[in-house]
Write an enzyme that holds these catalytic residues in place. Structure first.
Site, PDB file in Angstrom:
ATOM      1  N   PRO A  46       0.844  -1.988  -0.017  1.00  0.00           N
ATOM      2  CA  PRO A  46       0.386   0.088  -0.251  1.00  0.00           C
ATOM      3  C   PRO A  46       0.842   1.072   0.125  1.00  0.00           C
ATOM      4  CG  PRO A  46      -0.165  -0.952   2.004  1.00  0.00           C
ATOM      5  CD  PRO A  46       0.739  -1.376   1.432  1.00  0.00           C
ATOM      6  N   THR A 106      -1.336  -2.142   8.977  1.00  0.00           N
ATOM      7  CA  THR A 106      -0.129  -0.997   8.993  1.00  0.00           C
ATOM      8  C   THR A 106       0.532  -1.397  10.448  1.00  0.00           C
ATOM      9  OG1 THR A 106      -0.364  -0.063   7.708  1.00  0.00           O
ATOM     10  CG2 THR A 106       1.551   0.503   9.780  1.00  0.00           C
ATOM     11  N   LYS A 154       1.474  -6.294   8.779  1.00  0.00           N
ATOM     12  CA  LYS A 154       2.745  -5.637   8.379  1.00  0.00           C
ATOM     13  C   LYS A 154       3.406  -4.508   9.083  1.00  0.00           C
ATOM     14  CE  LYS A 154       3.371  -2.118   3.904  1.00  0.00           C
ATOM     15  NZ  LYS A 154       3.892  -1.001   5.180  1.00  0.00           N
ATOM     16  N   SER A 189       8.014  -5.657   7.310  1.00  0.00           N
ATOM     17  CA  SER A 189       8.283  -4.432   6.578  1.00  0.00           C
ATOM     18  C   SER A 189       8.590  -3.420   7.372  1.00  0.00           C
ATOM     19  CB  SER A 189       7.125  -3.882   5.909  1.00  0.00           C
ATOM     20  OG  SER A 189       6.964  -2.598   5.580  1.00  0.00           O
ATOM     21  N   HIS A 225       8.469  -0.172   6.681  1.00  0.00           N
ATOM     22  CA  HIS A 225       7.695   0.365   5.245  1.00  0.00           C
ATOM     23  C   HIS A 225       8.585   1.280   4.012  1.00  0.00           C
ATOM     24  CE1 HIS A 225       4.688   0.014   8.328  1.00  0.00           C
ATOM     25  NE2 HIS A 225       5.394   0.223   9.143  1.00  0.00           N
ATOM     26  N   GLY A 256      10.337  -3.416   1.090  1.00  0.00           N
ATOM     27  CA  GLY A 256      11.334  -3.214   1.270  1.00  0.00           C
ATOM     28  C   GLY A 256      13.224  -3.523   0.963  1.00  0.00           C
ATOM     29  N   GLY A 257      13.333  -2.686  -0.504  1.00  0.00           N
ATOM     30  CA  GLY A 257      14.580  -2.425  -1.093  1.00  0.00           C
ATOM     31  C   GLY A 257      13.865  -3.751  -2.156  1.00  0.00           C
ATOM     32  N   ARG A 316      14.672  -5.642  -6.103  1.00  0.00           N
ATOM     33  CA  ARG A 316      13.955  -4.174  -6.942  1.00  0.00           C
ATOM     34  C   ARG A 316      14.259  -5.394  -8.234  1.00  0.00           C
ATOM     35  NH1 ARG A 316      11.989  -1.225  -4.428  1.00  0.00           N
ATOM     36  NH2 ARG A 316      13.432   0.493  -3.388  1.00  0.00           N
TER      37      ARG A 316
HETATM   38  C1  LIG Z   1       5.064   7.180  -1.610  1.00  0.00           C
HETATM   39  C2  LIG Z   1       4.658   6.237  -0.380  1.00  0.00           C
HETATM   40  C3  LIG Z   1       3.418   6.390   0.187  1.00  0.00           C
HETATM   41  C4  LIG Z   1       3.788   5.244   1.094  1.00  0.00           C
HETATM   42  N1  LIG Z   1       2.696   5.302   2.014  1.00  0.00           N
HETATM   43  C5  LIG Z   1       2.607   3.911   3.529  1.00  0.00           C
HETATM   44  C6  LIG Z   1       1.202   3.503   3.994  1.00  0.00           C
HETATM   45  O1  LIG Z   1       0.330   5.241   4.476  1.00  0.00           O
HETATM   46  N2  LIG Z   1       1.190   3.100   5.157  1.00  0.00           N
HETATM   47  C7  LIG Z   1       1.685   1.950   5.323  1.00  0.00           C
HETATM   48  O2  LIG Z   1       2.221   1.319   5.624  1.00  0.00           O
HETATM   49  N3  LIG Z   1       3.088   2.152   4.197  1.00  0.00           N
HETATM   50  C8  LIG Z   1       2.858   2.756   3.543  1.00  0.00           C
HETATM   51  N4  LIG Z   1       4.603   2.535   2.210  1.00  0.00           N
HETATM   52  C9  LIG Z   1       5.764   1.884   2.265  1.00  0.00           C
HETATM   53  C10 LIG Z   1       4.948   1.191   1.913  1.00  0.00           C
HETATM   54  O3  LIG Z   1       3.564   0.429   1.840  1.00  0.00           O
HETATM   55  C11 LIG Z   1       6.235   0.095   1.310  1.00  0.00           C
HETATM   56  O4  LIG Z   1       6.276  -0.551   2.852  1.00  0.00           O
HETATM   57  C12 LIG Z   1       6.980   0.367   0.432  1.00  0.00           C
HETATM   58  O5  LIG Z   1       7.138   1.249  -0.366  1.00  0.00           O
HETATM   59  C13 LIG Z   1       8.217  -1.229   0.616  1.00  0.00           C
HETATM   60  O6  LIG Z   1       9.623  -0.756   0.211  1.00  0.00           O
HETATM   61  P1  LIG Z   1       9.836  -0.304  -1.510  1.00  0.00           P
HETATM   62  O7  LIG Z   1       9.601   0.739  -1.925  1.00  0.00           O
HETATM   63  O8  LIG Z   1      11.767  -0.407  -0.806  1.00  0.00           O
HETATM   64  O9  LIG Z   1       9.434  -1.022  -2.096  1.00  0.00           O
HETATM   65  C14 LIG Z   1       4.736   4.010   1.336  1.00  0.00           C
HETATM   66  C15 LIG Z   1       5.739   4.034   0.118  1.00  0.00           C
HETATM   67  C16 LIG Z   1       5.707   5.180  -0.545  1.00  0.00           C
HETATM   68  C17 LIG Z   1       7.291   5.010  -1.645  1.00  0.00           C
END
Ligand SMILES: Cc1cc2nc3c(=O)[nH]c(=O)nc-3n(C[C@H](O)[C@H](O)[C@H](O)COP(=O)(O)O)c2cc1C
Length: 349
Positions: free
Chosen positions: A80, A156, A216, A238, A240, A272-273, A275
């Protein structure tokens, strides 16, 4: 611009996205203001080398699996994220269409720009939930999600406080015209206040929500055991994407610790990471049923809407299939602990 001949991996999607996104959106999505945990995530995956195998007939390759009893064609699920509309006007609709095309799931953020009803019309999805001070709106949101066809709740849990509202993020939101500082002040105060949800409150969530529950943000073996004891269906390991606490280790290292501490009934997911398809392979080798992606999906829609996001998911599938072939795995259940090894010090990249 994407052409049919563009080699389209996450690096390409990111480059194209950064050409299209206003600087403030790039700052928001990439959120590299502090960066310690974000880098730890990338480093922890890179620290795992794949162990190649020979003389295995890998002419047939199958990347499908099940998560929470739901069949997916690719063990990559979209995490999300809030405010996707700034990356592309189709926002979560584009992500949902791409996930449906890839035969997988996306998770609609509670802070998303589209409603569960809109997403339910496009494809299968999981519903993301955040703790609110008041339970009634949480219950309403869950009911709407169920009615719209959500097949799991992704809650979360690791936000006792909300350091996410770093100055980088806030400046980006103001630059985007999302809100003025005065308008956002109460929200920042609310988000920065301590949360009160405890393990005992999970019973309440179970009572109001019949869907499978994914927690999460579990990051330690101790918490994973508590979640597992309470019958949580899946843990999404995660931090996040490094947004919350900049002092954590990478999620690959967390997953390794956690995988040894839960019984087989609680499924593991990780983000998380991630790619490349090789990172997905690494996640599966450490015990995850699927990997999840945040920024790669956002870069995909920013680069080219639903098509861009679909191309990112295709790249993950192609790269995973190649890595599986190198490691002698024909199906994802043939990926296991002996499929990877930690690099030695001389080998670190
Ligand atoms: C722009 C953005 C907004 C996000 N908003 C939320 C959020 O509202 N709640 C949440 O639990 N995680 C949020 N996340 C974290 C993502 O759910 C996820 O855990 C994270 O992007 C994974 O890492 P990665 O970007 O390296 O793939 C957000 C991530 C991004 C990039």
């Amino acid at each position: 611009m994407i052409t049919d001949t563009t080699t389209f991996d996450v690096t390409t999607a990111r480059r194209l996205a950064e050409q299209r996104m206003p600087a403030a959106v790039t700052a928001f999505v990439n959120c590299e203001g502090t960066g310690g945990a974000l880098q730890a995530n990338l480093d922890a995956w890179a620290d795992l080398a794949v162990r190649p195998r020979v003389f295995v007939d890998v002419s047939e390759s199958d990347t499908s699996t099940t998560v929470l009893g739901q069949r997916i064609e690719l063990p990559v699920i979209v995490s999300p994220f809030a405010l996707a509309t700034y990356c592309d006007p189709d926002a979560e609709l584009g992500v949902a269409a791409a996930a449906a095309r890839a035969g997988t799931r996306m998770t609609l953020s509670m802070g998303g720009t589209m409603s569960p009803e809109e997403i339910g019309g496009v494809g299968p999805f999981w519903l993301h939930l955040e703790e609110l001070g008041d339970r009634a709106p949480m219950t309403d949101y869950i009911q709407r999600g169920i009615a719209a066809g959500a097949s799991a709740i992704c809650f979360t849990v690791s936000r006792p406080i909300q350091p996410l509202w770093s100055s980088v993020m806030l400046d980006a939101l103001f630059d985007l015209g999302f809100a003025t500082r005065d308008e956002l002040a109460p929200e920042v105060a609310r988000a920065s206040s301590r949360r009160t949800f405890t393990w005992d409150d999970l019973d309440w969530l179970r009572d109001v929500c019949p869907l499978p529950l994914v927690l999460k943000g579990v990051q330690t073996a101790e918490d994973a055991r508590l979640a597992s004891e309470r019958g949580v269906d899946a843990i999404l390991v995660s931090n996040h994407g490094g947004f919350m606490c900049d002092e954590t280790i990478g999620t690959a290292a967390m997953l390794e610790e956690i995988a040894g501490s839960v019984d087989g009934r609680t499924e593991l997911l990780v983000d998380g990471g991630i790619r490349t398809g090789a990172d997905v392979f690494r996640a599966l080798a450490l015990g995850a049923r699927a990997a999840m992606i945040g920024r790669p999906a956002l870069w995909g829609i920013a680069a080219g809407g639903a098509d861009g996001c679909a191309r990112v998911l295709e790249a993950f599938r192609d790269e995973l299939a190649v890595t599986m072939a190198m490691a002698g795995a024909r199906r994802v259940d043939e990926i296991g602990p002996t499929s990877v090894q930690h690099r030695g010090p001389a080998d670190r990249r």
